[in-house]
Design an enzyme around this catalytic site. Structure first.
Site, short mmCIF file in Angstrom:
data_model
loop_
_atom_site.label_atom_id
_atom_site.label_comp_id
_atom_site.label_asym_id
_atom_site.label_seq_id
_atom_site.Cartn_x
_atom_site.Cartn_y
_atom_site.Cartn_z
N ALA A 111 0.99 -1.27 -0.13
CA ALA A 111 -0.13 0.09 -0.09
C ALA A 111 0.84 1.15 -0.06
CB ALA A 111 -0.76 -0.01 1.17
N ASN A 140 8.64 10.11 3.69
CA ASN A 140 7.31 10.50 2.93
C ASN A 140 6.26 11.12 4.20
OD1 ASN A 140 4.32 9.14 3.45
ND2 ASN A 140 5.73 7.56 3.42
N PHE A 192 -2.09 10.46 3.75
CA PHE A 192 -3.34 9.62 3.55
C PHE A 192 -3.97 10.38 2.36
CE2 PHE A 192 -4.10 6.77 7.27
CZ PHE A 192 -3.10 6.10 6.92
N SER A 223 0.57 4.46 10.24
CA SER A 223 1.33 5.45 9.61
C SER A 223 1.70 6.59 10.41
CB SER A 223 0.20 5.94 8.37
OG SER A 223 0.85 7.41 7.88
N ASN A 268 2.10 9.67 9.60
CA ASN A 268 1.79 11.16 9.34
C ASN A 268 0.30 11.54 9.30
OD1 ASN A 268 4.48 11.19 7.96
ND2 ASN A 268 3.74 9.57 6.52
N THR A 269 -0.46 10.77 10.13
CA THR A 269 -1.86 11.24 10.56
C THR A 269 -1.80 11.32 12.00
OG1 THR A 269 -3.09 10.11 8.61
CG2 THR A 269 -4.31 10.81 10.56
N LYS A 307 -2.00 -3.73 10.21
CA LYS A 307 -0.67 -3.01 9.93
C LYS A 307 -0.07 -2.43 10.94
CE LYS A 307 2.04 -1.18 6.06
NZ LYS A 307 2.01 -0.63 4.66
N ASN A 352 4.99 -0.84 8.82
CA ASN A 352 5.00 0.38 7.90
C ASN A 352 6.24 1.19 8.15
OD1 ASN A 352 3.56 2.83 6.94
ND2 ASN A 352 1.86 2.16 7.84
N THR A 405 9.43 0.84 -1.90
CA THR A 405 10.49 1.60 -2.24
C THR A 405 11.66 0.92 -3.34
OG1 THR A 405 10.30 2.64 -0.14
CG2 THR A 405 12.58 2.96 -1.22
#
Length: 369
Positions: free
Chosen positions: A67, A116, A120, A181, A183-184, A224, A260, A331
């Site tokens: 993902a 990154n 999302f 993640s 990033n949230t 995950k 992740n 990646t």
């Protein structure tokens, strides 16, 4: 080989721009039967020694696209034609959202890594469902990686995962609850015991209800997790994964994805002062160690998908020997190019032969023996 020739030009582009162009190219190639056929001719390599059934699903080979690459299900046919054994789309949120402000994607070429902080970005579950509904006969399983919208409070997060599952249920082969993640804001708090059991119960209840409505079996629901969890938290998740649903019809967690991206910058040869999750080669050993610990915590009874730093067959094989049934990369695709799946499968077959093994499943958890 051709990709390595053109890669310097590609890498001169802004990373997110290059990614968008790659998705567009794959989307166009995937809609044409001639181009799909050409890709299959060049990259086809399927062997019974790599095929297996996991979560009740048949995977033609153990290598999937993780993902994050195909967030909105635009490249599934092309990725299948390139030889991936499964494709996980998303992360998909219930409602559209733009993600974090740019720039938000950074290459670390010397380390073959990426940072990154996309956050999302998603067209939203209804748009993704319409696109998936147009796909036919992909011949590989499609995973649905689900997330919550940024503006949804943590105490209401379960409703977002359920909503996304309700919209996408008919179009996927397995679902993933992504709580890892970085990033949230606050998302990783959902990995704690206070939230996780209730969240998985809510998702599985919706899964059972949707299965009855659609007259099909429930989807395998995976979790995950992050590579930055403390050892005791990993063990707690392993224990939770072994617990059963209230009606005894199955497990609360059907599988685990480890891992992740990481917030750690350990092992980097170059400094890059950018926030976000790190993926690629620096994550390889950390994620493999997490797989090994999860395999022990679950007594090998819960299938694991290993992801993090895979660029070649040995990387994939190490994760399988640590306890993974399947593996994913993202990646590695950026740095190695479209031939990477073919090459990894070829290398896996050589490694099996070297070790005197007749099937990829025989290699699973060999390092734990």
């Amino acid at each position: 080989m051709f990709y390595q020739i053109f890669k310097p030009a590609v890498f001169r582009l802004d990373p997110e721009r290059a990614h968008d162009l790659a998705i567009l190219a794959l989307e166009k190639a995937g809609t044409c039967s001639i181009s799909r056929g050409m890709m299959r001719t060049q990259f086809y390599l399927e062997d019974a020694r790599l095929s297996q059934t996991v979560f009740g699903l048949r995977f033609p080979n153990p290598l999937g696209m993780a993902a994050g690459f195909d967030k909105n299900a635009r490249a599934v046919p092309a990725l299948a034609a390139l030889g991936f054994g499964f494709v996980e789309i998303g992360t998909v949120t219930p409602r559209p959202q733009p993600g974090n402000p740019a720039p938000r994607l950074f290459r670390l070429e010397a380390d073959r890594a990426i940072i990154n902080r996309l956050g999302f970005p998603s067209e939203g579950a209804p748009a993704v469902a319409r696109r998936l509904a147009r796909l036919r006969d992909q011949q590989v399983p499609v995973g649905l990686n689900l997330g919550k919208n940024k503006d949804t409070p943590l105490e209401e997060a379960a409703s977002d995962y359920v909503s996304a599952l309700e919209t996408l249920f008919a179009y996927g082969d397995y679902a993933v609850v992504n709580v890892s993640s970085p990033n949230t804001p606050g998302l990783r708090l959902l990995q704690g015991a206070d939230y996780l059991k209730g969240l998985m119960q809510a998702v599985q209840a919706a899964n059972q209800r949707l299965a009855a409505t659609h007259a099909r079996p429930p989807l395998p629901v995976l979790l995950k997790i992050a590579p930055d969890l403390a050892s005791e938290d990993v063990d707690a998740i392993g224990e939770l994964a072994l617990s059963t649903l209230a009606d005894g019809s199955g497990r609360l967690i059907d599988g685990l994805i480890a891992t992740n991206t990481t917030l750690s910058r350990e092992g980097l040869s170059q400094a890059l002062d950018e926030a976000g999750g790190l993926s690629g080669q620096p994550l390889r050993q950390r994620s493999t160690e997490m797989i090994r610990r999860l395999a022990r915590a679950t007594q090998g009874q819960v299938p694991i998908i290993g992801v993090g730093g895979i660029a070649n067959g040995q990387d994939a094989y190490d994760k399988i020997r640590a306890g993974a049934s399947l593996v994913q990369l993202y990646t590695g695709f950026i740095y190695e190019g479209p031939e990477v799946a073919h090459r990894i499968k070829r290398e896996l077959l050589k490694l099996l032969k070297r070790d005197g093994l007749g099937h990829i499943s025989e290699a699973r958890a060999q390092d734990l023996a």
